[in-house]
Motif scaffolding. Structure first.
Motif, PDB file in Angstrom:
ATOM      1  N   THR A  13      -7.750   1.026  -5.322  1.00 41.48           N
ATOM      2  CA  THR A  13      -6.968   2.007  -4.581  1.00 41.48           C
ATOM      3  C   THR A  13      -5.642   1.349  -4.197  1.00 41.48           C
ATOM      4  OG1 THR A  13      -7.756   1.333  -2.403  1.00 41.48           O
ATOM      5  CG2 THR A  13      -9.088   2.986  -3.595  1.00 41.48           C
ATOM      6  N   PRO A  14      -4.625   2.153  -3.844  1.00 38.00           N
ATOM      7  CA  PRO A  14      -3.362   1.555  -3.396  1.00 38.00           C
ATOM      8  C   PRO A  14      -3.559   0.577  -2.230  1.00 38.00           C
ATOM      9  CG  PRO A  14      -3.009   3.849  -3.890  1.00 38.00           C
ATOM     10  CD  PRO A  14      -4.502   3.613  -3.988  1.00 38.00           C
ATOM     11  N   GLN A  15      -4.398   0.915  -1.272  1.00 39.73           N
ATOM     12  CA  GLN A  15      -4.650   0.018  -0.132  1.00 39.73           C
ATOM     13  C   GLN A  15      -5.299  -1.278  -0.607  1.00 39.73           C
ATOM     14  OE1 GLN A  15      -3.609  -0.031   2.916  1.00 39.73           O
ATOM     15  NE2 GLN A  15      -4.764  -1.855   3.467  1.00 39.73           N
ATOM     16  N   GLU A  16      -6.251  -1.195  -1.523  1.00 45.11           N
ATOM     17  CA  GLU A  16      -6.900  -2.401  -2.054  1.00 45.11           C
ATOM     18  C   GLU A  16      -5.893  -3.267  -2.812  1.00 45.11           C
ATOM     19  OE1 GLU A  16     -11.485  -0.840  -2.759  1.00 45.11           O
ATOM     20  OE2 GLU A  16      -9.949  -0.351  -4.259  1.00 45.11           O
ATOM     21  N   MET A  17      -4.968  -2.625  -3.533  1.00 46.19           N
ATOM     22  CA  MET A  17      -3.946  -3.396  -4.237  1.00 46.19           C
ATOM     23  C   MET A  17      -3.041  -4.125  -3.244  1.00 46.19           C
ATOM     24  SD  MET A  17      -2.660  -1.476  -7.651  1.00 46.19           S
ATOM     25  CE  MET A  17      -2.772   0.247  -7.212  1.00 46.19           C
ATOM     26  N   ARG A  18      -2.633  -3.451  -2.159  1.00 46.00           N
ATOM     27  CA  ARG A  18      -1.776  -4.103  -1.161  1.00 46.00           C
ATOM     28  C   ARG A  18      -2.487  -5.301  -0.538  1.00 46.00           C
ATOM     29  NH1 ARG A  18      -0.210   1.284  -0.567  1.00 46.00           N
ATOM     30  NH2 ARG A  18      -1.713   1.707   1.082  1.00 46.00           N
ATOM     31  N   VAL A  19      -3.765  -5.139  -0.223  1.00 45.77           N
ATOM     32  CA  VAL A  19      -4.537  -6.257   0.334  1.00 45.77           C
ATOM     33  C   VAL A  19      -4.630  -7.378  -0.692  1.00 45.77           C
ATOM     34  CG1 VAL A  19      -6.846  -6.965   1.094  1.00 45.77           C
ATOM     35  CG2 VAL A  19      -5.836  -4.844   1.968  1.00 45.77           C
ATOM     36  N   CYS A  33      -1.470  -5.586 -10.751  1.00 43.05           N
ATOM     37  CA  CYS A  33      -1.212  -4.531  -9.765  1.00 43.05           C
ATOM     38  C   CYS A  33       0.027  -3.699 -10.094  1.00 43.05           C
ATOM     39  CB  CYS A  33      -1.085  -5.131  -8.366  1.00 43.05           C
ATOM     40  SG  CYS A  33      -2.648  -5.791  -7.723  1.00 43.05           S
ATOM     41  N   LEU A  34       0.825  -4.157 -11.037  1.00 39.98           N
ATOM     42  CA  LEU A  34       2.013  -3.406 -11.439  1.00 39.98           C
ATOM     43  C   LEU A  34       1.639  -2.269 -12.372  1.00 39.98           C
ATOM     44  CD1 LEU A  34       4.457  -6.341 -12.239  1.00 39.98           C
ATOM     45  CD2 LEU A  34       4.864  -4.542 -10.532  1.00 39.98           C
ATOM     46  N   PRO A  35       2.427  -1.192 -12.363  1.00 43.19           N
ATOM     47  CA  PRO A  35       2.206  -0.155 -13.375  1.00 43.19           C
ATOM     48  C   PRO A  35       2.403  -0.757 -14.775  1.00 43.19           C
ATOM     49  CG  PRO A  35       3.724   0.618 -11.670  1.00 43.19           C
ATOM     50  CD  PRO A  35       3.510  -0.845 -11.437  1.00 43.19           C
ATOM     51  N   VAL A  36       1.661  -0.264 -15.735  1.00 46.41           N
ATOM     52  CA  VAL A  36       1.728  -0.779 -17.104  1.00 46.41           C
ATOM     53  C   VAL A  36       3.158  -0.746 -17.633  1.00 46.41           C
ATOM     54  CG1 VAL A  36       0.937  -0.381 -19.477  1.00 46.41           C
ATOM     55  CG2 VAL A  36      -0.670  -0.161 -17.574  1.00 46.41           C
ATOM     56  N   ALA A  73       5.591  -4.770  -6.618  1.00 43.03           N
ATOM     57  CA  ALA A  73       4.231  -4.270  -6.854  1.00 43.03           C
ATOM     58  C   ALA A  73       3.681  -3.597  -5.599  1.00 43.03           C
ATOM     59  CB  ALA A  73       3.313  -5.418  -7.300  1.00 43.03           C
ATOM     60  N   ILE A  74       3.952  -4.183  -4.428  1.00 39.39           N
ATOM     61  CA  ILE A  74       3.491  -3.583  -3.174  1.00 39.39           C
ATOM     62  C   ILE A  74       4.110  -2.201  -2.998  1.00 39.39           C
ATOM     63  CG2 ILE A  74       3.619  -3.745  -0.648  1.00 39.39           C
ATOM     64  CD1 ILE A  74       3.384  -6.834  -1.035  1.00 39.39           C
ATOM     65  N   VAL A  75       5.414  -2.113  -3.191  1.00 36.38           N
ATOM     66  CA  VAL A  75       6.112  -0.833  -3.024  1.00 36.38           C
ATOM     67  C   VAL A  75       5.602   0.192  -4.031  1.00 36.38           C
ATOM     68  CG1 VAL A  75       8.364   0.297  -3.222  1.00 36.38           C
ATOM     69  CG2 VAL A  75       8.179  -1.880  -2.039  1.00 36.38           C
ATOM     70  N   LYS A  76       5.327  -0.248  -5.238  1.00 35.65           N
ATOM     71  CA  LYS A  76       4.910   0.682  -6.282  1.00 35.65           C
ATOM     72  C   LYS A  76       3.443   1.102  -6.182  1.00 35.65           C
ATOM     73  CE  LYS A  76       8.351   0.214  -9.834  1.00 35.65           C
ATOM     74  NZ  LYS A  76       8.554   0.109 -11.287  1.00 35.65           N
ATOM     75  N   ASP A  78       2.475   2.932  -4.015  1.00 30.66           N
ATOM     76  CA  ASP A  78       2.644   4.329  -3.593  1.00 30.66           C
ATOM     77  C   ASP A  78       3.730   4.946  -4.472  1.00 30.66           C
ATOM     78  OD1 ASP A  78       3.058   6.770  -2.384  1.00 30.66           O
ATOM     79  OD2 ASP A  78       3.804   5.942  -0.501  1.00 30.66           O
ATOM     80  N   PRO A  79       3.353   5.480  -5.645  1.00 34.19           N
ATOM     81  CA  PRO A  79       4.359   6.006  -6.573  1.00 34.19           C
ATOM     82  C   PRO A  79       5.254   7.077  -5.948  1.00 34.19           C
ATOM     83  CG  PRO A  79       2.226   5.876  -7.648  1.00 34.19           C
ATOM     84  CD  PRO A  79       2.003   5.593  -6.186  1.00 34.19           C
ATOM     85  N   GLY A  80       4.693   7.957  -5.149  1.00 36.11           N
ATOM     86  CA  GLY A  80       5.487   8.998  -4.499  1.00 36.11           C
ATOM     87  C   GLY A  80       6.486   8.411  -3.528  1.00 36.11           C
ATOM     88  N   GLY A  81       6.037   7.457  -2.735  1.00 32.19           N
ATOM     89  CA  GLY A  81       6.918   6.790  -1.780  1.00 32.19           C
ATOM     90  C   GLY A  81       8.003   5.999  -2.483  1.00 32.19           C
ATOM     91  N   TYR A  82       7.649   5.380  -3.598  1.00 29.02           N
ATOM     92  CA  TYR A  82       8.632   4.617  -4.367  1.00 29.02           C
ATOM     93  C   TYR A  82       9.699   5.556  -4.931  1.00 29.02           C
ATOM     94  CZ  TYR A  82      10.723   1.671  -7.950  1.00 29.02           C
ATOM     95  OH  TYR A  82      11.621   0.981  -8.724  1.00 29.02           O
TER      96      TYR A  82
END
Length: 123
Positions: A13-19, A33-36, A73-76, A78-82
């Motif tokens: 999940t996005p939260q798991e990726m940030r952690v 963790c980066l988009p492909v 990677a952290i910012v991304k 959340d694709p919508g937020g990015y």
């Protein structure tokens, strides 16, 4: 040579990726963790940073590259937020190019105020 994931692919999940990006700052984890769509650019910049670090006998370029990509990677996560952030940045850039006010705070003023606040707080 391209970094390849080891073991079965796991969807976080996005939260798991940030952690994960907070706990494991390795290039392998950052890339995972980066988009492909960012993998090729990451690989190219990482290799260039490795080359520069070897040529200059200084790991600074490598550390800067890895940290820059970790933050992205952290910012991304959340694709919508990015996308929203990028739209806002582009809007502000257009305002600046037209000479319009952005209603922002001058960086020097913000920095000076932060120093004052720290000094007043004893930090």
């Amino acid at each position: 040579m391209t970094a390849q994931p080891h073991g079965p692919a796991v969807t976080l999940t996005p939260q798991e990726m940030r952690v994960s990006l907070h706990n494991d700052r390795s290039p392998r984890n950052i890339r995972a963790c980066l988009p492909v769509t960012d993998h090729m650019a990451f690989d190219e910049q990482y290799r260039e940073a490795l080359r520069r670090a070897a040529d200059e006998l200084d790991l600074t370029p490598l550390h800067q590259c890895v940290e820059s990509w970790r933050r992205l990677a952290i910012v991304k996560t959340d694709p919508g937020g990015y996308a929203q952030m990028m739209e806002s940045a582009e809007r502000i850039q257009r305002q600046v190019e037209r000479g319009e006010s952005t209603d922002g705070v001058v960086w020097d003023d913000a920095f000076t105020e932060r120093l004052r606040a720290r000094a007043a707080g004893g930090r």
